[in-house]
Design a protein around this motif. Structure first.
Motif, PDB file in Angstrom:
ATOM      1  N   ALA A   5       8.504  35.360 -81.759  1.00 36.34           N
ATOM      2  CA  ALA A   5       7.790  34.384 -81.023  1.00 36.34           C
ATOM      3  C   ALA A   5       6.622  33.904 -81.557  1.00 36.34           C
ATOM      4  CB  ALA A   5       7.528  34.859 -79.572  1.00 36.34           C
ATOM      5  N   SER A   6       6.325  32.750 -81.241  1.00 37.98           N
ATOM      6  CA  SER A   6       4.996  32.296 -81.769  1.00 37.98           C
ATOM      7  C   SER A   6       3.979  32.844 -81.562  1.00 37.98           C
ATOM      8  CB  SER A   6       4.618  30.755 -81.176  1.00 37.98           C
ATOM      9  OG  SER A   6       4.362  30.993 -79.887  1.00 37.98           O
ATOM     10  N   ASN A   9       2.441  33.499 -78.160  1.00 39.49           N
ATOM     11  CA  ASN A   9       3.083  34.422 -77.199  1.00 39.49           C
ATOM     12  C   ASN A   9       3.255  35.976 -77.526  1.00 39.49           C
ATOM     13  OD1 ASN A   9       4.151  32.325 -75.087  1.00 39.49           O
ATOM     14  ND2 ASN A   9       5.291  31.664 -76.875  1.00 39.49           N
ATOM     15  N   HIS A  10       2.493  36.394 -78.456  1.00 39.62           N
ATOM     16  CA  HIS A  10       2.736  37.770 -78.858  1.00 39.62           C
ATOM     17  C   HIS A  10       1.998  38.557 -77.826  1.00 39.62           C
ATOM     18  CE1 HIS A  10       3.267  37.603 -83.375  1.00 39.62           C
ATOM     19  NE2 HIS A  10       4.158  36.719 -82.602  1.00 39.62           N
ATOM     20  N   TYR A  12       2.104  38.051 -74.590  1.00 38.86           N
ATOM     21  CA  TYR A  12       2.594  37.988 -73.495  1.00 38.86           C
ATOM     22  C   TYR A  12       4.001  39.260 -73.683  1.00 38.86           C
ATOM     23  CZ  TYR A  12       6.424  36.472 -70.310  1.00 38.86           C
ATOM     24  OH  TYR A  12       7.342  36.235 -69.444  1.00 38.86           O
ATOM     25  N   LEU A  13       4.551  39.009 -75.089  1.00 33.47           N
ATOM     26  CA  LEU A  13       5.681  40.126 -75.300  1.00 33.47           C
ATOM     27  C   LEU A  13       5.241  41.522 -75.262  1.00 33.47           C
ATOM     28  CD1 LEU A  13       7.541  38.104 -78.304  1.00 33.47           C
ATOM     29  CD2 LEU A  13       8.346  38.374 -75.849  1.00 33.47           C
ATOM     30  N   SER A  20       5.809  42.529 -81.670  1.00 34.22           N
ATOM     31  CA  SER A  20       6.117  40.910 -81.727  1.00 34.22           C
ATOM     32  C   SER A  20       5.844  40.859 -83.555  1.00 34.22           C
ATOM     33  CB  SER A  20       5.054  40.361 -81.308  1.00 34.22           C
ATOM     34  OG  SER A  20       5.021  40.685 -79.762  1.00 34.22           O
ATOM     35  N   THR A  22       6.191  36.895 -85.832  1.00 36.19           N
ATOM     36  CA  THR A  22       6.060  35.440 -85.665  1.00 36.19           C
ATOM     37  C   THR A  22       7.431  35.084 -86.287  1.00 36.19           C
ATOM     38  OG1 THR A  22       3.773  35.400 -85.792  1.00 36.19           O
ATOM     39  CG2 THR A  22       5.002  33.435 -86.348  1.00 36.19           C
ATOM     40  N   ASP A 110       7.888  30.008 -64.763  1.00 34.28           N
ATOM     41  CA  ASP A 110       6.751  29.302 -65.240  1.00 34.28           C
ATOM     42  C   ASP A 110       6.127  28.343 -64.181  1.00 34.28           C
ATOM     43  OD1 ASP A 110       6.023  26.738 -66.933  1.00 34.28           O
ATOM     44  OD2 ASP A 110       5.490  28.594 -68.050  1.00 34.28           O
ATOM     45  N   HIS A 129       8.999  25.520 -74.754  1.00 38.82           N
ATOM     46  CA  HIS A 129       7.557  26.295 -74.770  1.00 38.82           C
ATOM     47  C   HIS A 129       7.281  26.613 -73.417  1.00 38.82           C
ATOM     48  CE1 HIS A 129       7.685  25.851 -79.087  1.00 38.82           C
ATOM     49  NE2 HIS A 129       7.716  24.651 -78.926  1.00 38.82           N
ATOM     50  N   ARG A 131       7.005  29.749 -70.528  1.00 36.93           N
ATOM     51  CA  ARG A 131       6.930  30.998 -70.290  1.00 36.93           C
ATOM     52  C   ARG A 131       7.467  31.445 -69.015  1.00 36.93           C
ATOM     53  NH1 ARG A 131       1.609  33.433 -71.962  1.00 36.93           N
ATOM     54  NH2 ARG A 131       2.153  32.753 -74.004  1.00 36.93           N
TER      55      ARG A 131
END
Length: 139
Positions: A5-6, A9-10, A12-13, A20, A22, A110, A129, A131
């Motif tokens: 993920a970007s 968003n790490h 969140y993961l 995570s 990138t 979301d 993008h 979530r």
């Protein structure tokens, strides 16, 4: 589990129990740093041209599924799944219901939109993008 993920968003993961990396250039090297022996299976949900690398890191095309790269699946011998062809989506609904009732599965939303704002919901989905799911509220 490893998720790409970007950087935004790490965290969140991490809340989902995922390590995570990138996505983008060098992603497979970052995955290998976390799993030097490779991974058991790989799931492509983005269709960003990484199937050859996923086949390599997962030990063969039989260990990779894509939801987003139909042409690449044929080219690389990877299973393409839209969730409906083999009935798994409908069969899984009963299992997911049991997991939800047991508190072991949740699907984050979301944003919600009233049905009258369906065009705005579609525009939001086009920009990506988000979530979680975009939900239309009917009635």
């Amino acid at each position: 589990m490893i998720g790409a993920a970007s950087a935004a968003n790490h965290n969140y993961l991490s809340l989902l129990g995922t390590e995570s990396v990138t996505y983008g250039e060098g992603m497979i090297e970052r995955v290998r740093a976390l799993a030097p022996g490779g991974v058991d299976v790989a799931l492509d949900v983005a269709g960003s041209g990484v199937l050859p690398q996923l086949v390599d890191v997962a030990g063969g095309s039989q260990n990779v599924v894509t939801l987003a790269d139909f042409d690449g699946s044929k080219e690389h011998g990877v299973r393409f799944s839209n969730g409906f062809a083999d009935g798994h989506a409908f069969h899984s609904l009963a299992e997911i219901g049991e997991l939800i009732e047991a508190g072991r599965f949740w699907l984050p939303a979301d944003r919600t939109f009233p049905l009258a704002e369906i065009a705005q919901a579609h525009r939001t989905s086009e920009h990506g993008h988000v979530r979680g799911r975009l939900v239309l509220v009917i009635g």
